[in-house]
Design a protein around this motif. Structure first.
Motif, PDB file in Angstrom:
ATOM      1  N   ARG A 185      33.082  18.636 -24.001  1.00 24.56           N
ATOM      2  CA  ARG A 185      33.970  19.167 -22.952  1.00 24.56           C
ATOM      3  C   ARG A 185      34.800  18.049 -22.332  1.00 24.56           C
ATOM      4  NH1 ARG A 185      29.439  22.641 -20.309  1.00 24.56           N
ATOM      5  NH2 ARG A 185      29.306  24.281 -21.844  1.00 24.56           N
ATOM      6  N   ALA A 186      34.182  16.879 -22.155  1.00 26.04           N
ATOM      7  CA  ALA A 186      34.923  15.733 -21.620  1.00 26.04           C
ATOM      8  C   ALA A 186      36.049  15.351 -22.574  1.00 26.04           C
ATOM      9  CB  ALA A 186      33.980  14.552 -21.401  1.00 26.04           C
ATOM     10  N   LEU A 187      35.759  15.347 -23.858  1.00 27.39           N
ATOM     11  CA  LEU A 187      36.771  15.021 -24.863  1.00 27.39           C
ATOM     12  C   LEU A 187      37.927  16.016 -24.805  1.00 27.39           C
ATOM     13  CD1 LEU A 187      37.712  13.389 -27.333  1.00 27.39           C
ATOM     14  CD2 LEU A 187      36.351  14.935 -28.738  1.00 27.39           C
ATOM     15  N   LEU A 188      37.606  17.317 -24.768  1.00 25.97           N
ATOM     16  CA  LEU A 188      38.651  18.336 -24.675  1.00 25.97           C
ATOM     17  C   LEU A 188      39.463  18.182 -23.398  1.00 25.97           C
ATOM     18  CD1 LEU A 188      36.778  21.526 -25.922  1.00 25.97           C
ATOM     19  CD2 LEU A 188      38.615  20.303 -27.087  1.00 25.97           C
ATOM     20  N   LEU A 199      43.321  17.551 -23.828  1.00 25.88           N
ATOM     21  CA  LEU A 199      44.143  18.747 -23.610  1.00 25.88           C
ATOM     22  C   LEU A 199      44.600  18.923 -22.166  1.00 25.88           C
ATOM     23  CD1 LEU A 199      42.113  21.208 -25.850  1.00 25.88           C
ATOM     24  CD2 LEU A 199      44.193  19.943 -26.426  1.00 25.88           C
ATOM     25  N   THR A 200      43.730  18.640 -21.219  1.00 29.63           N
ATOM     26  CA  THR A 200      44.100  18.844 -19.815  1.00 29.63           C
ATOM     27  C   THR A 200      44.791  17.621 -19.233  1.00 29.63           C
ATOM     28  OG1 THR A 200      42.191  20.287 -19.571  1.00 29.63           O
ATOM     29  CG2 THR A 200      43.229  19.531 -17.560  1.00 29.63           C
ATOM     30  N   GLU A 201      44.173  16.462 -19.433  1.00 33.62           N
ATOM     31  CA  GLU A 201      44.739  15.228 -18.881  1.00 33.62           C
ATOM     32  C   GLU A 201      45.874  14.670 -19.725  1.00 33.62           C
ATOM     33  OE1 GLU A 201      43.839  14.070 -15.942  1.00 33.62           O
ATOM     34  OE2 GLU A 201      42.328  15.651 -15.745  1.00 33.62           O
ATOM     35  N   SER A 225      43.920   7.062 -28.218  1.00 37.67           N
ATOM     36  CA  SER A 225      43.510   5.698 -27.852  1.00 37.67           C
ATOM     37  C   SER A 225      43.009   5.637 -26.405  1.00 37.67           C
ATOM     38  CB  SER A 225      44.662   4.726 -28.025  1.00 37.67           C
ATOM     39  OG  SER A 225      45.081   4.698 -29.353  1.00 37.67           O
ATOM     40  N   GLU A 226      43.714   6.284 -25.505  1.00 36.68           N
ATOM     41  CA  GLU A 226      43.307   6.287 -24.097  1.00 36.68           C
ATOM     42  C   GLU A 226      41.989   7.042 -23.905  1.00 36.68           C
ATOM     43  OE1 GLU A 226      47.782   6.194 -22.103  1.00 36.68           O
ATOM     44  OE2 GLU A 226      46.834   8.123 -22.570  1.00 36.68           O
ATOM     45  N   ALA A 227      41.844   8.176 -24.594  1.00 39.10           N
ATOM     46  CA  ALA A 227      40.592   8.939 -24.502  1.00 39.10           C
ATOM     47  C   ALA A 227      39.435   8.145 -25.088  1.00 39.10           C
ATOM     48  CB  ALA A 227      40.743  10.281 -25.211  1.00 39.10           C
ATOM     49  N   ALA A 228      39.689   7.453 -26.180  1.00 42.53           N
ATOM     50  CA  ALA A 228      38.645   6.634 -26.801  1.00 42.53           C
ATOM     51  C   ALA A 228      38.201   5.524 -25.854  1.00 42.53           C
ATOM     52  CB  ALA A 228      39.155   6.047 -28.113  1.00 42.53           C
ATOM     53  N   GLU A 229      39.153   4.938 -25.176  1.00 45.22           N
ATOM     54  CA  GLU A 229      38.820   3.885 -24.212  1.00 45.22           C
ATOM     55  C   GLU A 229      38.013   4.451 -23.051  1.00 45.22           C
ATOM     56  OE1 GLU A 229      41.176   0.840 -21.266  1.00 45.22           O
ATOM     57  OE2 GLU A 229      42.165   1.489 -23.102  1.00 45.22           O
ATOM     58  N   ALA A 230      38.404   5.630 -22.560  1.00 48.45           N
ATOM     59  CA  ALA A 230      37.688   6.256 -21.443  1.00 48.45           C
ATOM     60  C   ALA A 230      36.268   6.654 -21.848  1.00 48.45           C
ATOM     61  CB  ALA A 230      38.454   7.481 -20.955  1.00 48.45           C
ATOM     62  N   LEU A 231      36.094   7.114 -23.072  1.00 50.48           N
ATOM     63  CA  LEU A 231      34.771   7.523 -23.563  1.00 50.48           C
ATOM     64  C   LEU A 231      33.998   6.366 -24.186  1.00 50.48           C
ATOM     65  CD1 LEU A 231      35.739  10.910 -25.235  1.00 50.48           C
ATOM     66  CD2 LEU A 231      34.520  10.581 -23.074  1.00 50.48           C
ATOM     67  N   GLU A 232      34.658   5.228 -24.268  1.00 46.89           N
ATOM     68  CA  GLU A 232      34.088   4.031 -24.864  1.00 46.89           C
ATOM     69  C   GLU A 232      33.604   4.300 -26.280  1.00 46.89           C
ATOM     70  OE1 GLU A 232      31.308   2.895 -21.869  1.00 46.89           O
ATOM     71  OE2 GLU A 232      32.873   1.932 -20.688  1.00 46.89           O
ATOM     72  N   ARG A 233      34.492   4.872 -27.059  1.00 49.48           N
ATOM     73  CA  ARG A 233      34.266   5.165 -28.469  1.00 49.48           C
ATOM     74  C   ARG A 233      35.428   4.614 -29.265  1.00 49.48           C
ATOM     75  NH1 ARG A 233      29.470   5.993 -27.547  1.00 49.48           N
ATOM     76  NH2 ARG A 233      28.802   7.938 -26.661  1.00 49.48           N
ATOM     77  N   ALA A 234      35.259   4.526 -30.558  1.00 49.25           N
ATOM     78  CA  ALA A 234      36.349   4.099 -31.435  1.00 49.25           C
ATOM     79  C   ALA A 234      37.349   5.254 -31.560  1.00 49.25           C
ATOM     80  CB  ALA A 234      35.809   3.734 -32.801  1.00 49.25           C
ATOM     81  N   ALA A 266      23.691  23.096 -34.963  1.00 49.26           N
ATOM     82  CA  ALA A 266      23.409  21.789 -34.377  1.00 49.26           C
ATOM     83  C   ALA A 266      24.638  21.298 -33.631  1.00 49.26           C
ATOM     84  CB  ALA A 266      23.053  20.800 -35.481  1.00 49.26           C
ATOM     85  N   PRO A 267      24.458  20.472 -32.605  1.00 50.13           N
ATOM     86  CA  PRO A 267      25.610  19.932 -31.885  1.00 50.13           C
ATOM     87  C   PRO A 267      26.433  18.995 -32.760  1.00 50.13           C
ATOM     88  CG  PRO A 267      23.586  18.936 -31.096  1.00 50.13           C
ATOM     89  CD  PRO A 267      23.202  20.019 -32.061  1.00 50.13           C
ATOM     90  N   ALA A 268      27.674  18.818 -32.381  1.00 53.58           N
ATOM     91  CA  ALA A 268      28.566  17.926 -33.128  1.00 53.58           C
ATOM     92  C   ALA A 268      28.102  16.481 -32.964  1.00 53.58           C
ATOM     93  CB  ALA A 268      30.001  18.085 -32.641  1.00 53.58           C
ATOM     94  N   THR A 269      28.806  15.578 -33.604  1.00 52.93           N
ATOM     95  CA  THR A 269      28.356  14.194 -33.645  1.00 52.93           C
ATOM     96  C   THR A 269      28.568  13.429 -32.347  1.00 52.93           C
ATOM     97  OG1 THR A 269      30.476  13.519 -34.538  1.00 52.93           O
ATOM     98  CG2 THR A 269      28.729  14.035 -36.112  1.00 52.93           C
ATOM     99  N   MET A 270      29.362  13.938 -31.429  1.00 53.39           N
ATOM    100  CA  MET A 270      29.576  13.225 -30.170  1.00 53.39           C
ATOM    101  C   MET A 270      28.290  13.273 -29.349  1.00 53.39           C
ATOM    102  SD  MET A 270      32.580  11.874 -29.551  1.00 53.39           S
ATOM    103  CE  MET A 270      32.845  11.902 -27.808  1.00 53.39           C
ATOM    104  N   PRO A 271      27.676  12.151 -29.040  1.00 53.03           N
ATOM    105  CA  PRO A 271      26.435  12.158 -28.271  1.00 53.03           C
ATOM    106  C   PRO A 271      26.697  12.524 -26.814  1.00 53.03           C
ATOM    107  CG  PRO A 271      27.121   9.920 -28.726  1.00 53.03           C
ATOM    108  CD  PRO A 271      28.073  10.828 -29.455  1.00 53.03           C
ATOM    109  N   ASP A 272      25.677  13.056 -26.173  1.00 48.53           N
ATOM    110  CA  ASP A 272      25.811  13.445 -24.772  1.00 48.53           C
ATOM    111  C   ASP A 272      25.855  12.256 -23.832  1.00 48.53           C
ATOM    112  OD1 ASP A 272      26.037  16.166 -24.952  1.00 48.53           O
ATOM    113  OD2 ASP A 272      23.878  16.461 -25.093  1.00 48.53           O
TER     114      ASP A 272
END
Length: 108
Positions: A44-47, A51-53, A58-67, A94-100
């Protein structure tokens, strides 16, 4: 002599007729809500970020601290799963690969 339409033409006609039929009011919203309820918090954070923000990958990856590659793959997989759920195919097992956990990663 009257010519019978081909099987492809009959199938195409049925698909077009089905597409013209509108779903019951509120049914689409309910299916979308059900699909979003099946998402984890990190999904949900990724979406929300993309989509909302309206952040870039690249910016979302930085905010989530992911590649960025991981964010792109998770987003594509998530959209596919949401589309399938909305169409009524099946909820994922099963949940997707993004960890909680959204804990920061240490730079090495």
């Amino acid at each position: 002599m009257k010519r019978t339409p081909s099987r492809r033409a009959r199938v195409a006609r049925r698909a077009v007729a089905k597409a013209r039929v509108a779903p019951a009011p509120g049914a689409s919203r309910a299916r979308v809500a059900l699909a979003l309820d099946s998402c984890t918090a990190s999904e949900r954070a990724l979406l929300s970020l993309l989509l909302t923000e309206r952040l870039t990958v690249s910016e979302a990856a930085e905010a989530l601290e992911r590649a960025p590659r991981d964010v792109t793959r998770a987003y594509a997989r998530l959209l596919t799963e949401l589309r399938r759920t909305v169409r009524g195919v099946a909820l994922r097992a099963a949940p997707a690969t993004m960890p909680d956990d959204l804990e920061p990663r240490r730079a090495s």
